[in-house]
Design an enzyme around this catalytic site. Structure first.
Site, mmCIF file in Angstrom:
data_model
loop_
_atom_site.group_PDB
_atom_site.id
_atom_site.type_symbol
_atom_site.label_atom_id
_atom_site.label_comp_id
_atom_site.label_asym_id
_atom_site.label_seq_id
_atom_site.Cartn_x
_atom_site.Cartn_y
_atom_site.Cartn_z
ATOM 1 N N CYS A 1 0.887 -1.118 -0.178
ATOM 2 C CA CYS A 1 0.014 0.108 0.039
ATOM 3 C C CYS A 1 1.032 1.206 0.158
ATOM 4 O O CYS A 1 1.731 1.228 0.671
ATOM 5 C CB CYS A 1 -0.960 -0.003 1.268
ATOM 6 S SG CYS A 1 -1.800 -1.502 1.444
ATOM 7 N N GLU B 1 13.071 -17.483 -13.916
ATOM 8 C CA GLU B 1 12.879 -16.135 -13.864
ATOM 9 C C GLU B 1 11.883 -15.972 -15.238
ATOM 10 O O GLU B 1 10.781 -15.006 -15.116
ATOM 11 C CB GLU B 1 14.056 -15.405 -14.201
ATOM 12 C CG GLU B 1 13.808 -13.731 -14.480
ATOM 13 C CD GLU B 1 12.853 -13.423 -13.459
ATOM 14 O OE1 GLU B 1 12.716 -11.941 -13.833
ATOM 15 O OE2 GLU B 1 12.620 -13.527 -12.375
ATOM 16 N N ARG C 1 3.614 0.577 -6.774
ATOM 17 C CA ARG C 1 3.658 -0.471 -5.886
ATOM 18 C C ARG C 1 2.522 -1.530 -6.134
ATOM 19 O O ARG C 1 2.576 -2.584 -5.256
ATOM 20 C CB ARG C 1 3.632 0.114 -4.359
ATOM 21 C CG ARG C 1 4.561 1.131 -4.214
ATOM 22 C CD ARG C 1 4.316 2.134 -3.020
ATOM 23 N NE ARG C 1 4.294 1.406 -1.912
ATOM 24 C CZ ARG C 1 5.440 1.386 -0.940
ATOM 25 N NH1 ARG C 1 6.581 1.897 -1.285
ATOM 26 N NH2 ARG C 1 5.376 0.705 0.282
ATOM 27 N N HIS D 1 11.408 -36.949 -15.864
ATOM 28 C CA HIS D 1 10.842 -37.488 -14.351
ATOM 29 C C HIS D 1 9.411 -36.988 -14.354
ATOM 30 O O HIS D 1 9.120 -36.659 -13.266
ATOM 31 C CB HIS D 1 11.912 -36.805 -13.461
ATOM 32 C CG HIS D 1 13.134 -37.560 -13.670
ATOM 33 N ND1 HIS D 1 13.671 -38.737 -13.115
ATOM 34 C CD2 HIS D 1 14.444 -37.050 -14.041
ATOM 35 C CE1 HIS D 1 14.728 -39.180 -13.318
ATOM 36 N NE2 HIS D 1 15.159 -37.963 -13.872
ATOM 37 N N LYS E 1 4.408 -3.974 -5.765
ATOM 38 C CA LYS E 1 5.968 -3.792 -6.000
ATOM 39 C C LYS E 1 6.827 -4.456 -4.768
ATOM 40 O O LYS E 1 7.929 -5.040 -4.965
ATOM 41 C CB LYS E 1 6.184 -2.639 -6.499
ATOM 42 C CG LYS E 1 7.586 -2.168 -6.891
ATOM 43 C CD LYS E 1 8.004 -3.023 -8.082
ATOM 44 C CE LYS E 1 9.623 -2.710 -8.688
ATOM 45 N NZ LYS E 1 9.855 -3.600 -9.678
ATOM 46 N N TRP F 1 -3.773 -2.037 -1.473
ATOM 47 C CA TRP F 1 -3.632 -3.492 -1.809
ATOM 48 C C TRP F 1 -4.281 -4.407 -1.085
ATOM 49 O O TRP F 1 -3.446 -4.503 0.284
ATOM 50 C CB TRP F 1 -2.010 -4.062 -2.169
ATOM 51 C CG TRP F 1 -2.025 -5.150 -2.880
ATOM 52 C CD1 TRP F 1 -1.925 -5.189 -4.268
ATOM 53 C CD2 TRP F 1 -1.348 -6.412 -2.435
ATOM 54 N NE1 TRP F 1 -1.708 -6.576 -4.594
ATOM 55 C CE2 TRP F 1 -1.367 -7.253 -3.635
ATOM 56 C CE3 TRP F 1 -1.375 -6.871 -1.340
ATOM 57 C CZ2 TRP F 1 -0.823 -8.459 -3.538
ATOM 58 C CZ3 TRP F 1 -0.968 -8.233 -0.958
ATOM 59 C CH2 TRP F 1 -0.717 -8.989 -2.069
ATOM 60 N N LYS G 1 8.004 -14.443 -15.111
ATOM 61 C CA LYS G 1 7.641 -13.338 -15.935
ATOM 62 C C LYS G 1 6.257 -13.280 -16.493
ATOM 63 O O LYS G 1 5.446 -12.686 -16.782
ATOM 64 C CB LYS G 1 8.854 -12.709 -16.677
ATOM 65 C CG LYS G 1 9.788 -11.797 -16.131
ATOM 66 C CD LYS G 1 9.470 -10.465 -15.455
ATOM 67 C CE LYS G 1 10.446 -10.087 -14.501
ATOM 68 N NZ LYS G 1 10.346 -10.695 -13.197
ATOM 69 N N ASN H 1 -0.443 1.123 6.043
ATOM 70 C CA ASN H 1 0.202 -0.067 5.218
ATOM 71 C C ASN H 1 0.517 -1.010 6.186
ATOM 72 O O ASN H 1 1.248 -0.798 7.232
ATOM 73 C CB ASN H 1 1.488 0.647 4.502
ATOM 74 C CG ASN H 1 2.226 -0.429 3.394
ATOM 75 O OD1 ASN H 1 1.591 -1.569 3.368
ATOM 76 N ND2 ASN H 1 3.087 -0.210 3.467
ATOM 77 N N GLY H 2 0.284 -2.387 5.992
ATOM 78 C CA GLY H 2 0.692 -3.508 6.767
ATOM 79 C C GLY H 2 -0.339 -4.116 7.238
ATOM 80 O O GLY H 2 -1.512 -4.017 6.570
ATOM 81 N N GLU I 1 3.305 -13.751 -14.113
ATOM 82 C CA GLU I 1 2.882 -12.264 -13.485
ATOM 83 C C GLU I 1 2.433 -11.302 -14.455
ATOM 84 O O GLU I 1 1.349 -10.610 -13.974
ATOM 85 C CB GLU I 1 4.049 -11.797 -12.678
ATOM 86 C CG GLU I 1 5.108 -11.586 -13.325
ATOM 87 C CD GLU I 1 6.248 -11.036 -12.201
ATOM 88 O OE1 GLU I 1 5.904 -10.799 -11.084
ATOM 89 O OE2 GLU I 1 7.383 -11.064 -12.911
#
Length: 606
Positions: free
Chosen positions: A2, A478, A27, A501, A601, A74, A482, A98-99, A485
């Protein structure tokens, strides 16, 4: 996560708050709101979705007042809707947060029993109601803030405005970062320096347990014991111009194209281009005395750590373990007093990584690799190596990842030199290779049209597989991240040798297989895995150099020829095409590239 911004001064506050919230969009958020003080009353406007919705609501319901707070949320507790959006308020106080308030249920039950009514599903709403309860008992606003924050358990950055105080802000920090800014006849608070870049460069980061009172002409900071304290004021390196898109369509695209420059700057901070010597600065411990390394990170930084593990063990010959920060502390890890913990975080505020830093620092040194000099991790680590990526606004990390790799590459050379596992000649050769990376990255960026064309054949896929060996396996992870997301396509990465396997059962003509295979000692084995996938009807997309593409023959459905390079630097180079591919696929799918759904973010709570 947030975003918070607050202003108290002499100018109409809401336009500056709205601009600050725009600076914080990177963010991630799902709703937003602003509250101001006017005529002894709290005015509040909130909206679900993007800031354009909030701006439209303010057009209909103008906000008056020179003191106010704003927030991008968020969702953690409660749905992402207007009711749960911040600020939360009573008729006496408005709060942004925020939190996570871990004991909000107990507080909510206590306050409900005393006749208070709650309207949202959030944990935050207990804060203004708790403060209001103290006010009704005759406590001053300042004392009410002090008393309330002492009742809260968890992680929080808070900002308060009071109906009876039209020129005063309060702020408190326990965990997530919070910065105060100094102006001329006006003062500010924000989640980070970027939020205040359009307002001031004179900033001060609150420490854990701190709370502050701001008026247009003063800032007083108190510690957890309510003692007035002095915290250092610094000059922020950020400017409002640093966070613009320029001529690019998205921040992510801009940041992909910035990589040759920022990687070059990062390497040159540690590697002298003339002497080819590595200088990491004055670390408060000896690299030569380190007998084991533990690297801790989350998300993309975790994949950078996996590349470093290969480098540290193969070049510096030092045993290295890599762990996800959110898992590490909970298995009662055993730390070696002669070891070194390395924590990697773009923001320097990642809550899980910060917790590991504090845990490990009790036993041995902790080296931080971060992008934000003013961050909590940078301040608390035994030593710091900075990446020089500059502000990264896109939620999907691009230039932060490659500058982390560049920094870790320089650290590898320093470790190997200190441990005498390479001689001076080889150290200079490796430095020279890192200095060549920017030019090679520039060559890869010229392949953008080809990769965009490739994306047109892939964006309708529902599933993708990424494979690689060695450091290319970390790059495959990675690349899959990408793709997931920002395009919302299900993508998984596997070490190429693991296909048989189990994962090979997933492959058919509808599943593209992205193969990262530079011409190195593992190339022939990767090609055999590529052929196994092709035999099952897989649509093979090969990223390799010219020799690799030629050796693979017609097995691949499509190939992208990348510059030939020493295996030491291929992770930095192969990061670009997987970023570019995911970017173009996401654009074709019409997703919100810079602010993908459900993501933030900076993850500042566990």
């Amino acid at each position: 996560m947030c975003g918070i911004i607050g202003i108290t001064g002499v100018k109409q506050a809401d336009p500056f708050i709205l601009e600050g919230l725009k600076q914080l969009e990177y963010r991630g958020y799902d709703s937003a709101g602003i509250a101001t003080i006017s005529g002894g009353k709290i005015q509040k406007v909130r909206a679900q979705g993007k800031l354009v919705n909030l701006a439209a609501e303010i057009e209909k319901t103008p906000l008056i007042g020179t003191t106010g707070i704003g927030h991008t949320r968020w969702a953690t507790h409660g749905l992402p809707n207007e009711t749960n959006a911040h600020p939360h308020s009573t008729d006496k106080v408005a709060v942004v947060h925020n939190g996570i308030i871990e004991n909000f249920r107990e507080l909510r039950e206590e306050l409900t029993a005393q006749g208070y009514t709650f309207h949202s599903q959030t944990d935050t709403e207990v804060v203004p109601i708790l403060v209001t309860h103290y006010l009704k008992e005759g406590v001053s606003p300042q004392d009410a803030v002090s008393m309330a924050i002492k009742r809260l358990h968890g992680a929080f950055a808070l900002a308060f405005v009071f109906a009876e105080l039209p020129d005063t802000l309060f702020a408190a920090r326990q965990g997530p970062p919070l910065v105060v800014g100094y102006g001329d006849g006006e003062m500010f608070i924000g989640s980070d320096a970027i939020a205040l870049a359009h307002l001031t460069s004179s900033i001060c980061y609150l420490q854990d347990g701190d709370w502050a009172k701001l008026t247009p002409t003063s800032i007083t900071i108190y510690d957890e014991n309510d003692h007035a304290v002095s915290r250092p004021i610094t000059q922020s390196a950020y400017s409002s111009g640093a966070v613009g898109k320029g001529d690019y369509r998205h921040f992510m695209q801009k940041e992909i194209y910035e990589q040759p420059g920022v990687v070059g700057e990062t390497v040159k901070m540690f590697c002298n281009p003339t002497t080819l010597d590595i200088n990491l600065g004055d670390l408060p411990f000896s690299l030569a005395g380190v007998e084991r390394i533990q690297i801790i990170a989350c998300g993309t930084s975790f994949y950078a750590a996996n590349v470093a593990k290969y480098w540290f063990e193969s070049i510096a010959r030092i045993p290295t373990d890599v762990d996800i920060a959110s898992e590490y502390r909970y298995r009662s890890p055993i730390l070696d007093k002669k070891g070194l913990t390395i924590v990697i975080s773009q923001s320097g505020e990642t809550a899980d990584t910060l917790a590991v830093l504090r845990f490990a620092k009790e036993v041995h040194p902790v080296l931080a690799i971060v992008n934000v000099p003013e961050s909590t991790i940078a301040r608390e680590a035994s030593g710091v190596l900075y990446t020089y990526a500059g502000p990264e606004i896109g939620v999907a990390s691009t230039k932060a990842f490659t500058t982390q790799l560049a920094t870790l590459g320089c650290l590898t050379i320093a470790l190997a030199t200190a441990r005498k596992t390479i001689d001076e000649t080889r150290a200079h050769e490796l430095c020279k290779l890192l200095l060549e990376v920017p030019q090679l990255m520039g060559d890869i960026l010229k392949l953008d049209d080809k990769i965009n064309a490739l994306a047109h054949n892939l964006f309708r896929a529902r599933d993708m597989l990424y494979i690689g060996r060695g450091t290319s396996y970390a790059l495959a992870m990675e690349g899959a991240l990408k793709m997931k997301e920002i395009s919302y396509i299900h993508a998984e990465a596997y070490a190429a040798g693991e296909l048989k396997h189990g994962p090979i059962a997933l492959i058919d003509e509808h599943v593209p297989v992205i193969v990262l295979a530079p011409s190195d000692v593992l190339f022939e084995k990767t090609v055999s895995n590529l052929q196994e996938a092709a035999a099952r009807g897989g649509k093979i997309i090969l990223f390799s150099d010219e020799a690799g593409v030629n050796n693979a023959g017609d097995t691949a459905t499509a190939s992208v020829v990348l510059p030939a390079a020493d295996p030491f630097i291929t992770p930095l180079l192969y990061a670009l095409p997987v970023q570019m591919l995911s970017y173009h696929v996401a654009v074709l799918k019409g997703t919100d590239v810079d602010q993908p759904r459900n993501l933030a973010k900076s993850v500042t709570v566990e």
